[in-house]
Design an enzyme around this catalytic site. Structure first.
Site, PDB file in Angstrom:
ATOM      1  N   MET A   1      36.607  53.697  45.392  1.00  0.00           N
ATOM      2  CA  MET A   1      35.662  53.139  46.359  1.00  0.00           C
ATOM      3  C   MET A   1      35.650  51.618  46.235  1.00  0.00           C
ATOM      4  SD  MET A   1      32.323  55.565  45.800  1.00  0.00           S
ATOM      5  CE  MET A   1      32.443  56.352  44.227  1.00  0.00           C
TER       6      MET A   1
ATOM      7  N   GLU B   1      36.013  47.674  45.679  1.00  0.00           N
ATOM      8  CA  GLU B   1      37.057  46.687  46.009  1.00  0.00           C
ATOM      9  C   GLU B   1      36.663  45.340  45.417  1.00  0.00           C
ATOM     10  OE1 GLU B   1      37.475  46.711  50.264  1.00  0.00           O
ATOM     11  OE2 GLU B   1      38.309  48.751  50.226  1.00  0.00           O
TER      12      GLU B   1
ATOM     13  N   GLU C   1      27.503  63.032  40.635  1.00  0.00           N
ATOM     14  CA  GLU C   1      28.131  61.996  39.810  1.00  0.00           C
ATOM     15  C   GLU C   1      27.081  61.335  38.912  1.00  0.00           C
ATOM     16  OE1 GLU C   1      30.419  59.121  41.976  1.00  0.00           O
ATOM     17  OE2 GLU C   1      30.652  57.811  40.230  1.00  0.00           O
TER      18      GLU C   1
HETATM   19  C1  LIG Z   1      34.254  50.580  33.561  1.00  0.00           C
HETATM   20  C2  LIG Z   1      34.052  50.755  35.037  1.00  0.00           C
HETATM   21  C3  LIG Z   1      34.515  51.911  35.662  1.00  0.00           C
HETATM   22  C4  LIG Z   1      34.370  52.058  37.032  1.00  0.00           C
HETATM   23  N1  LIG Z   1      34.938  53.159  37.667  1.00  0.00           N
HETATM   24  C5  LIG Z   1      34.972  53.188  39.016  1.00  0.00           C
HETATM   25  C6  LIG Z   1      35.730  54.187  39.702  1.00  0.00           C
HETATM   26  O1  LIG Z   1      36.330  55.078  39.085  1.00  0.00           O
HETATM   27  N2  LIG Z   1      35.779  54.145  41.067  1.00  0.00           N
HETATM   28  C7  LIG Z   1      35.124  53.184  41.786  1.00  0.00           C
HETATM   29  O2  LIG Z   1      35.226  53.205  43.005  1.00  0.00           O
HETATM   30  N3  LIG Z   1      34.391  52.215  41.172  1.00  0.00           N
HETATM   31  C8  LIG Z   1      34.321  52.192  39.805  1.00  0.00           C
HETATM   32  N4  LIG Z   1      33.617  51.206  39.160  1.00  0.00           N
HETATM   33  C9  LIG Z   1      32.917  50.202  39.954  1.00  0.00           C
HETATM   34  C10 LIG Z   1      31.400  50.321  39.891  1.00  0.00           C
HETATM   35  O3  LIG Z   1      30.954  51.459  40.566  1.00  0.00           O
HETATM   36  C11 LIG Z   1      30.841  49.003  40.473  1.00  0.00           C
HETATM   37  O4  LIG Z   1      31.108  47.992  39.512  1.00  0.00           O
HETATM   38  C12 LIG Z   1      29.362  49.090  40.784  1.00  0.00           C
HETATM   39  O5  LIG Z   1      29.124  49.937  41.884  1.00  0.00           O
HETATM   40  C13 LIG Z   1      28.768  47.694  41.119  1.00  0.00           C
HETATM   41  O6  LIG Z   1      29.536  47.049  42.069  1.00  0.00           O
HETATM   42  P1  LIG Z   1      30.037  45.534  41.800  1.00  0.00           P
HETATM   43  O7  LIG Z   1      30.676  45.517  40.450  1.00  0.00           O
HETATM   44  O8  LIG Z   1      30.860  45.101  42.950  1.00  0.00           O
HETATM   45  O9  LIG Z   1      28.732  44.686  41.707  1.00  0.00           O
HETATM   46  P2  LIG Z   1      27.886  44.081  42.936  1.00  0.00           P
HETATM   47  O10 LIG Z   1      27.823  45.049  44.044  1.00  0.00           O
HETATM   48  O11 LIG Z   1      28.395  42.721  43.212  1.00  0.00           O
HETATM   49  O12 LIG Z   1      26.455  43.983  42.267  1.00  0.00           O
HETATM   50  C14 LIG Z   1      26.221  43.107  41.145  1.00  0.00           C
HETATM   51  C15 LIG Z   1      24.805  43.295  40.669  1.00  0.00           C
HETATM   52  O13 LIG Z   1      23.900  42.967  41.711  1.00  0.00           O
HETATM   53  C16 LIG Z   1      22.752  43.782  41.628  1.00  0.00           C
HETATM   54  N5  LIG Z   1      22.587  44.530  42.881  1.00  0.00           N
HETATM   55  C17 LIG Z   1      23.529  45.079  43.663  1.00  0.00           C
HETATM   56  N6  LIG Z   1      22.998  45.705  44.710  1.00  0.00           N
HETATM   57  C18 LIG Z   1      21.668  45.564  44.618  1.00  0.00           C
HETATM   58  C19 LIG Z   1      20.563  45.990  45.399  1.00  0.00           C
HETATM   59  N7  LIG Z   1      20.718  46.709  46.521  1.00  0.00           N
HETATM   60  N8  LIG Z   1      19.314  45.631  45.009  1.00  0.00           N
HETATM   61  C20 LIG Z   1      19.114  44.911  43.876  1.00  0.00           C
HETATM   62  N9  LIG Z   1      20.136  44.484  43.094  1.00  0.00           N
HETATM   63  C21 LIG Z   1      21.388  44.803  43.448  1.00  0.00           C
HETATM   64  C22 LIG Z   1      22.968  44.748  40.446  1.00  0.00           C
HETATM   65  O14 LIG Z   1      22.356  44.220  39.276  1.00  0.00           O
HETATM   66  C23 LIG Z   1      24.460  44.733  40.273  1.00  0.00           C
HETATM   67  O15 LIG Z   1      24.857  45.056  38.943  1.00  0.00           O
HETATM   68  C24 LIG Z   1      33.715  51.073  37.774  1.00  0.00           C
HETATM   69  C25 LIG Z   1      33.223  49.915  37.137  1.00  0.00           C
HETATM   70  C26 LIG Z   1      33.412  49.749  35.798  1.00  0.00           C
HETATM   71  C27 LIG Z   1      32.946  48.457  35.168  1.00  0.00           C
END
Ligand SMILES: Cc1cc2nc3c(=O)[nH]c(=O)nc-3n(C[C@H](O)[C@H](O)[C@H](O)COP(=O)(O)OP(=O)(O)OC[C@H]3O[C@@H](n4cnc5c(N)ncnc54)[C@H](O)[C@@H]3O)c2cc1C
Length: 381
Positions: free
Chosen positions: A130, A132, A246
């Site tokens: 999912m 990017e 999940e």
């Molecule tokens: C070790 C690891 C394994 C992973 N495995 C997978 C995988 O298998 N498949 C996959 O698709 N993804 C995977 N991910 C991605 C993970 O799901 C995302 O990192 C997560 O959803 C957050 O997205 P982002 O990193 O882009 O942070 P952003 O979306 O940029 O958000 C950063 C921070 O902003 C804050 N924030 C975001 N939205 C809100 C809101 N609505 N309200 C208040 N605060 C908010 C939160 O504190 C968040 O941590 C993985 C990540 C890691 C580190």
């Protein structure tokens, strides 16, 4: 006087046998290899095959597709036992609890027959893509494009932080087949061998170092139209339907790891000599660990409530968000206190308590950041 052992009400004799078998498998086959898996940033493919042979993969997939013919409860006991013995190298939940269920729930008969037996045997490892570089929490912004060209889609874009990114033979990819927003998103089953698909180097994570988390790049990757999972434009709805399972899976691992951290810290405190006694003789140590044990047990009771709800098909999105939020925040604070009990040894990655602490941090971020969980909970209030 010792406290009676806590036994979840939903575990019957058969599930108890599955739990014992899973525990023995992870203790014998995986735990001795954790350090090596962490160095190479992935488990051995042979270990996945052994898990398949032992009947641990896809236990809730019907037998006609090669699975164990059980229920979510079978997934739950395996997830629990894996984390309870301290393994986080095999990305079991992504493969078994998530990817297999996308195929089972939304796949055609042909797709199920093609992928599920291979997922159950461990010959094919699953990933879900999912996130990017440009978007994580805000899934509606996903940009990886899938342009229709005859009987194929042509994929271009990049995914990041993909668990099982190196080993995956099947990637459930969220791609844009239509216009902007959630309605333009579809799910595609991408074969790991597809020409034009490349994988980045292992991401150098602070914890969960034995899992292969990578970037994936799609450069004119041709995917047959027959690999569309569900209808065009249906991805968002399917993601929302699967995310509670999940999140529950993440919570199971978190509570089990917290219970292990407390067990390790109590044993260490009772052994470590200091000030004419042991660390356990210091009232502060006992109070800290009594507090931890209480918080873990409270989380476990809520977790068991959620598992029972899910087994009846009644776990709603807000309650799943609550247990994910509570369990992962609890794990982080409990693991931090247990590291403190270990002193300097708690900071050394050779010690399981240090690995639990390092791996706890990301659980408040992935599977939906905990702030997103709070948004989802608040919407239901
Ligand atoms: C070790 C690891 C394994 C992973 N495995 C997978 C995988 O298998 N498949 C996959 O698709 N993804 C995977 N991910 C991605 C993970 O799901 C995302 O990192 C997560 O959803 C957050 O997205 P982002 O990193 O882009 O942070 P952003 O979306 O940029 O958000 C950063 C921070 O902003 C804050 N924030 C975001 N939205 C809100 C809101 N609505 N309200 C208040 N605060 C908010 C939160 O504190 C968040 O941590 C993985 C990540 C890691 C580190």
């Amino acid at each position: 006087m010792s406290m009676p052992t806590y036994a979840p009400i939903w575990i019957d004799e058969e599930l108890g046998d599955v739990a014992a078998m899973a525990r023995s498998f992870f203790e014998r086959v995986v735990v001795p290899n954790i350090a090596r898996f962490e160095k190479q940033h992935q488990a051995d493919p042979e270990t996945w095959l052994e898990a398949g042979k032992a009947g641990l993969l896809c236990p809730s997939v019907p037998e006609e597709y090669g699975g164990g013919g059980g229920t979510f409860l079978h997934e739950a006991v395996v997830l629990w036992e894996q984390s309870r013995v301290g393994d986080d190298t095999i990305a079991y939940a992504i493969h078994s609890t998530i990817v297999a269920h996308y195929v089972l729930n939304y796949g055609t008969e042909e797709q199920r027959r093609r992928w599920l037996p291979a997922l159950a045997s461990g010959e094919c490892i699953g990933a879900v893509a999912m996130t990017e570089p440009g978007t994580g929490s805000d899934l509606k912004r996903i940009a990886t494009s899938a342009r229709r060209d005859g009987d194929h889609y042509v994929l271009n874009g990049a995914k990041t932080f993909i668990t099982n990114g190196a080993l995956a033979g099947l990637i459930v990819a969220v791609v844009r087949t239509g216009g902007p927003g959630a309605r333009g998103l579809s799910l595609l089953l991408v074969d790991g061998d597809a020409p034009g698909l490349t994988r980045g180097a292992p991401l150098d994570k602070m914890g969960q170092r034995g899992q292969d988390t990578r970037e994936l790049f799609f450069d004119d990757v041709r995917v047959p139209v027959g690999n569309l999972l569900g209808e065009e434009g249906s991805a968002f709805g399917h993601l929302m339907a699967q995310l509670p399972q999940e999140r529950l899976a993440i919570a199971i691992g978190a509570v089990a790891q917290a219970e292990l951290a407390v067990e390790l810290a109590v044993a260490h405190a009772k052994e470590r000599e200091a000030f004419n006694g042991t660390l356990w003789d210091l009232q502060n140590t006992r109070f800290v660990l009594a507090q931890c044990a209480t918080e873990v047990k409270a989380a476990r009771v809520f977790l068991d409530h959620c598992i029972a709800l899910h087994a009846r098909g009644e776990l709603d999105a807000a309650t799943a968000s609550q247990i994910k939020l509570l369990a992962t925040d609890m794990l982080f604070t409990v693991a931090d206190r247990c590291v403190q009990v270990f002193g300097g040894y708690g900071y050394i990655l050779e010690y399981p308590v240090a690995r639990i602490f390092a791996g706890a941090r990301v659980q408040r971020i992935y599977g939906g950041a905990n702030e997103v969980m709070k948004e989802l909970i608040a919407r239901s209030m």
